[in-house]
Design a protein around this motif. Sequence first.
Motif, PDB file in Angstrom:
ATOM      1  N   THR A   1      -7.521  -4.921   2.729  1.00  7.95           N
ATOM      2  CA  THR A   1      -6.329  -4.916   1.883  1.00  7.95           C
ATOM      3  C   THR A   1      -6.706  -5.210   0.436  1.00  7.95           C
ATOM      4  OG1 THR A   1      -4.901  -5.631   3.703  1.00  7.95           O
ATOM      5  CG2 THR A   1      -4.092  -6.020   1.472  1.00  7.95           C
TER       6      THR A   1
ATOM      7  N   ILE B   1       0.833  -1.205   0.000  1.00 11.30           N
ATOM      8  CA  ILE B   1       0.000   0.000   0.000  1.00 11.30           C
ATOM      9  C   ILE B   1       0.867   1.255   0.000  1.00 11.30           C
ATOM     10  CG2 ILE B   1      -1.647   1.326   1.400  1.00 11.30           C
ATOM     11  CD1 ILE B   1      -2.722  -1.471   2.333  1.00 11.30           C
TER      12      ILE B   1
ATOM     13  N   LEU C   1       0.310   2.208  -3.775  1.00 17.22           N
ATOM     14  CA  LEU C   1      -1.091   2.622  -3.864  1.00 17.22           C
ATOM     15  C   LEU C   1      -1.250   3.979  -4.538  1.00 17.22           C
ATOM     16  CD1 LEU C   1      -3.951   1.708  -3.232  1.00 17.22           C
ATOM     17  CD2 LEU C   1      -3.796   2.907  -1.050  1.00 17.22           C
TER      18      LEU C   1
ATOM     19  N   TYR D   1      -9.347   3.346   1.718  1.00 14.95           N
ATOM     20  CA  TYR D   1      -8.054   3.771   2.251  1.00 14.95           C
ATOM     21  C   TYR D   1      -8.170   4.161   3.722  1.00 14.95           C
ATOM     22  CZ  TYR D   1      -3.535   6.097   2.664  1.00 14.95           C
ATOM     23  OH  TYR D   1      -2.279   6.460   3.072  1.00 14.95           O
TER      24      TYR D   1
ATOM     25  N   ALA E   1      -2.798  -8.122  -4.376  1.00 18.18           N
ATOM     26  CA  ALA E   1      -3.383  -7.754  -3.086  1.00 18.18           C
ATOM     27  C   ALA E   1      -4.034  -8.964  -2.420  1.00 18.18           C
ATOM     28  CB  ALA E   1      -4.407  -6.637  -3.270  1.00 18.18           C
TER      29      ALA E   1
ATOM     30  N   CYS F   1      -8.719  -2.248  -1.241  1.00 14.15           N
ATOM     31  CA  CYS F   1      -7.919  -1.082  -1.649  1.00 14.15           C
ATOM     32  C   CYS F   1      -7.478  -1.180  -3.106  1.00 14.15           C
ATOM     33  CB  CYS F   1      -6.692  -0.945  -0.748  1.00 14.15           C
ATOM     34  SG  CYS F   1      -7.011  -0.086   0.800  1.00 14.15           S
TER      35      CYS F   1
END
Length: 466
Positions: A106, A40, A44, A128, A199, A109
Amino acid sequence: MASNSKSSVEKRLSKGILPWNERLSYGASDFACSFTFSLIGTYLMYFYTDVFGITAAAVGTLMLVARVIDAFDGPFWGIMIDHTHSKWGRSRPFLLWFNAPFTIFTILCFTTPDLPMNWKIVWAYVTYIGIGVLYSAVNIPLTSILPSMTINPDERVLLSTIRSLCSNFGGTLISVIALPLVTLFGGGDNPRRGFFLVAVMAALVFFVIYLVVFANLRERVQTLESQKPLPIKKSLKALKRNWPWLIVIGLNFVYWLGMQTKGQVTIYFFKYNLDRPELVSFALLFNAIGLVSVFLTPYVVMKLGKKKTLLAGLAISIVGQLILGLGAQILNIPIVIVGTIVGNFGNGFIGALIAVLLADAVDYGEWKNGVRAEGIVTSASSFTAKFGMGIGGAITGLLLSMGHYIPNKSQSPAALFAIEANYVWVPMLALVLSLILILFYSLTPAKEKEMMAALTQKHARENQTN
């Protein structure tokens, strides 16, 4: 023979020396956290701007808003830990209760529903912010449980070293393999599917490891406070005149602000500034250099003490950033790699010692104020780290927006400088400020020895009373 073996284990436990299965489980916990959260933290923002299609300014604002919310969720989880009284202890239950929710978020996201832009932003906000809140729920207990596992200062350094080794390895591993796996799973032309499946993989790794961690860890340091829920007003007394705690949370905020700006633009720097996107995974592989310094930390601490070791780590990291800045200026890849290696070597010492200093702050609060509040004292670590990371994310988004960054295009000089500033100069400033803060850290080895002797006597008296 079995009786002698059992007697040996009990003798070691009486000295605060834990069995290896517990030590390794403690380390594995942060392998799992870093394996997921480094995905992340590193990718991300790039995923949002270059894959999901959200503007850099919107992403920067999102990260700032999320961290403002963390101003409440960090202390909230700390208070919840201090209020928890169960057969598993105070901190340990959270490793079980919030395992599955963190695993699910997770995955969410990196899920990309086909939505209009405004609803994409809403989706990003919900997922998030959700992952940030849940990360506190699964990570704060790892720090708060450390002072409850053992009062032996050398064992704490060893536990924190093992945790940092595993954390560094987990973060490096996912950083290196993520993009190749995205290409593999996405077939080279579908990064949305690739990121989603990566992910899923990372989340499942986390879920399984956390079940093992919960099963193996124990809370052994029992006090009057740890055997019953602790009122908020009383737990806050542990912070009164707790100067080591103030220094450490200040360090945590500034240090992670700088590391976040650097980490999340790594892929931008190699893709746009150096025009070598294929080197991203190679460069991130050198994060593993930190494993060497983490491994050396207990030995260096024995020679120099915690404060001098931390100062040395910060100084080495600053030198690494200076070398990196030179490489960025002349676009020389070997110099960039050398700067990366030097900086990561220094970072290993820093990461290994932050949790130890927080555990010391728990003891200091009990020593000075008579209140042992692992949750509220250590939760500030997660809050300040995440708040610093959020400010770092906002700074990145602001600088990219000011530089008129356009995804997947040749960048203007202003955009290239914005990327360089995030990768080199903001982290440099953060490291310098961190070093200045630690110069004021005043818990000397002599004072620590006095503190531990007083607490050992206090706990013995309390156990006799009960």
